[in-house]
Write a protein that holds these residues in place. Structure first.
Motif, PDB file in Angstrom:
ATOM      1  N   THR A 131     -66.448 -34.346-107.755  1.00  0.00           N
ATOM      2  CA  THR A 131     -66.656 -34.786-109.135  1.00  0.00           C
ATOM      3  C   THR A 131     -67.474 -36.075-109.180  1.00  0.00           C
ATOM      4  O   THR A 131     -68.426 -36.191-109.947  1.00  0.00           O
ATOM      5  CB  THR A 131     -65.302 -35.000-109.843  1.00  0.00           C
ATOM      6  OG1 THR A 131     -64.558 -33.784-109.797  1.00  0.00           O
ATOM      7  CG2 THR A 131     -65.497 -35.418-111.282  1.00  0.00           C
ATOM      8  N   GLY A 132     -67.093 -37.037-108.346  1.00  0.00           N
ATOM      9  CA  GLY A 132     -67.836 -38.302-108.305  1.00  0.00           C
ATOM     10  C   GLY A 132     -69.258 -38.130-107.813  1.00  0.00           C
ATOM     11  O   GLY A 132     -70.200 -38.692-108.378  1.00  0.00           O
ATOM     12  N   GLY A 133     -69.428 -37.339-106.772  1.00  0.00           N
ATOM     13  CA  GLY A 133     -70.771 -37.121-106.229  1.00  0.00           C
ATOM     14  C   GLY A 133     -71.678 -36.377-107.188  1.00  0.00           C
ATOM     15  O   GLY A 133     -72.846 -36.734-107.361  1.00  0.00           O
ATOM     16  N   SER A 134     -71.143 -35.363-107.827  1.00  0.00           N
ATOM     17  CA  SER A 134     -71.983 -34.602-108.761  1.00  0.00           C
ATOM     18  C   SER A 134     -72.285 -35.417-110.018  1.00  0.00           C
ATOM     19  O   SER A 134     -73.377 -35.313-110.575  1.00  0.00           O
ATOM     20  CB  SER A 134     -71.317 -33.281-109.124  1.00  0.00           C
ATOM     21  OG  SER A 134     -70.084 -33.499-109.786  1.00  0.00           O
ATOM     22  N   GLY A 135     -71.350 -36.244-110.438  1.00  0.00           N
ATOM     23  CA  GLY A 135     -71.605 -37.114-111.592  1.00  0.00           C
ATOM     24  C   GLY A 135     -72.669 -38.147-111.280  1.00  0.00           C
ATOM     25  O   GLY A 135     -73.564 -38.408-112.084  1.00  0.00           O
ATOM     26  N   SER A 136     -72.580 -38.725-110.092  1.00  0.00           N
ATOM     27  CA  SER A 136     -73.582 -39.711-109.671  1.00  0.00           C
ATOM     28  C   SER A 136     -74.950 -39.067-109.525  1.00  0.00           C
ATOM     29  O   SER A 136     -75.967 -39.631-109.954  1.00  0.00           O
ATOM     30  CB  SER A 136     -73.145 -40.333-108.345  1.00  0.00           C
ATOM     31  OG  SER A 136     -74.096 -41.226-107.866  1.00  0.00           O
ATOM     32  N   SER A 137     -74.985 -37.887-108.951  1.00  0.00           N
ATOM     33  CA  SER A 137     -76.252 -37.166-108.794  1.00  0.00           C
ATOM     34  C   SER A 137     -76.853 -36.808-110.149  1.00  0.00           C
ATOM     35  O   SER A 137     -78.066 -36.894-110.344  1.00  0.00           O
ATOM     36  CB  SER A 137     -76.016 -35.905-107.963  1.00  0.00           C
ATOM     37  OG  SER A 137     -77.170 -35.128-107.896  1.00  0.00           O
ATOM     38  N   SER A 138     -75.994 -36.409-111.067  1.00  0.00           N
ATOM     39  CA  SER A 138     -76.462 -36.053-112.399  1.00  0.00           C
ATOM     40  C   SER A 138     -77.044 -37.271-113.122  1.00  0.00           C
ATOM     41  O   SER A 138     -78.066 -37.167-113.796  1.00  0.00           O
ATOM     42  CB  SER A 138     -75.316 -35.455-113.206  1.00  0.00           C
ATOM     43  OG  SER A 138     -75.719 -35.167-114.513  1.00  0.00           O
ATOM     44  N   LEU A 139     -76.405 -38.417-112.951  1.00  0.00           N
ATOM     45  CA  LEU A 139     -76.919 -39.635-113.585  1.00  0.00           C
ATOM     46  C   LEU A 139     -78.270 -40.022-113.006  1.00  0.00           C
ATOM     47  O   LEU A 139     -79.169 -40.425-113.738  1.00  0.00           O
ATOM     48  CB  LEU A 139     -75.931 -40.783-113.397  1.00  0.00           C
ATOM     49  CG  LEU A 139     -74.704 -40.758-114.301  1.00  0.00           C
ATOM     50  CD1 LEU A 139     -73.752 -41.885-113.916  1.00  0.00           C
ATOM     51  CD2 LEU A 139     -75.111 -40.900-115.744  1.00  0.00           C
ATOM     52  N   ARG A 140     -78.409 -39.907-111.700  1.00  0.00           N
ATOM     53  CA  ARG A 140     -79.692 -40.255-111.071  1.00  0.00           C
ATOM     54  C   ARG A 140     -80.794 -39.313-111.511  1.00  0.00           C
ATOM     55  O   ARG A 140     -81.913 -39.751-111.783  1.00  0.00           O
ATOM     56  CB  ARG A 140     -79.566 -40.239-109.549  1.00  0.00           C
ATOM     57  CG  ARG A 140     -79.083 -41.559-109.005  1.00  0.00           C
ATOM     58  CD  ARG A 140     -79.151 -41.614-107.510  1.00  0.00           C
ATOM     59  NE  ARG A 140     -77.780 -41.267-107.071  1.00  0.00           N
ATOM     60  CZ  ARG A 140     -77.506 -40.396-106.138  1.00  0.00           C
ATOM     61  NH1 ARG A 140     -78.454 -39.769-105.490  1.00  0.00           N
ATOM     62  NH2 ARG A 140     -76.274 -40.127-105.808  1.00  0.00           N
ATOM     63  N   SER A 141     -80.492 -38.020-111.618  1.00  0.00           N
ATOM     64  CA  SER A 141     -81.527 -37.075-112.013  1.00  0.00           C
ATOM     65  C   SER A 141     -81.903 -37.263-113.488  1.00  0.00           C
ATOM     66  O   SER A 141     -83.050 -37.069-113.868  1.00  0.00           O
ATOM     67  CB  SER A 141     -81.097 -35.634-111.738  1.00  0.00           C
ATOM     68  OG  SER A 141     -79.996 -35.275-112.550  1.00  0.00           O
ATOM     69  N   ASP A 142     -80.928 -37.639-114.332  1.00  0.00           N
ATOM     70  CA  ASP A 142     -81.227 -37.900-115.737  1.00  0.00           C
ATOM     71  C   ASP A 142     -82.045 -39.174-115.907  1.00  0.00           C
ATOM     72  O   ASP A 142     -82.899 -39.273-116.782  1.00  0.00           O
ATOM     73  CB  ASP A 142     -79.939 -38.011-116.550  1.00  0.00           C
ATOM     74  CG  ASP A 142     -79.249 -36.664-116.732  1.00  0.00           C
ATOM     75  OD1 ASP A 142     -79.902 -35.626-116.481  1.00  0.00           O
ATOM     76  OD2 ASP A 142     -78.064 -36.658-117.120  1.00  0.00           O
ATOM     77  N   ALA A 143     -81.809 -40.173-115.066  1.00  0.00           N
ATOM     78  CA  ALA A 143     -82.531 -41.436-115.160  1.00  0.00           C
ATOM     79  C   ALA A 143     -83.993 -41.259-114.748  1.00  0.00           C
ATOM     80  O   ALA A 143     -84.882 -41.942-115.262  1.00  0.00           O
ATOM     81  CB  ALA A 143     -81.883 -42.489-114.279  1.00  0.00           C
TER      82      ALA A 143
END
Length: 71
Positions: free
Chosen positions: A57-69
């Motif tokens: 959950t933490g890794g996918s959330g962090s990855s999602s934030l980076r890709s959105d940024a």
């Protein structure tokens, strides 16, 4: 892909924690001392599911934030 994995892993983690809490509460209120012991012994084994679910959950959330940024 992370938009699919993140909510599934989060739901697994949330369900696991809720199961820990509810099983402990019901065992303490309604069951024998032996049942309480069994429940409290089983909870650490459940962390084998909880810890990876929280990590995903933490890794996918962090990855999602980076890709959105970057977008």
């Amino acid at each position: 892909m992370t938009k699919i994995i993140h909510p599934i892993a989060g739901a697994v983690a949330l369900t696991t924690v809720a199961t820990f809490w509810l099983s402990t509460a019901f065992a303490e209120m309604l069951a024998s001392h032996a049942s309480v012991t069994v429940v409290k012994t089983a909870i650490p084994w459940g962390s084998l599911l909880l810890v990876p679910a929280l990590a995903v959950t933490g890794g996918s959330g962090s990855s999602s934030l980076r890709s959105d940024a970057l977008a």
